[in-house]
Design a protein around this motif. Sequence first.
Motif: not given
Length: 68
Positions: A29-31, A38-39, A19-22, A25-26
């Motif tokens: 800081q993304a809310r 898809a994310q 999960l941390a790997e995804i 990528e994202i």
Amino acid sequence: MVDLTEHETAAIRAAMKPLAEIMEEIGWQARLSDLSEAQVLTLIEVAVGGFQDAMHGIAASADAEVPF
């Protein structure tokens, strides 16, 4: 929240790495509300898949009892 078994808690911890790997990528800081569908689906699939994989591994070990 439900009362988790020791094995379930271990499986959740094991699911954190993929999960941390995804999230890497994202972007950390993304809310959540700013993520695309898809994310979000990817995060869910990775979290559930990581949990299931860990539970299968635990169940396959010689010392584990059948969890049902």
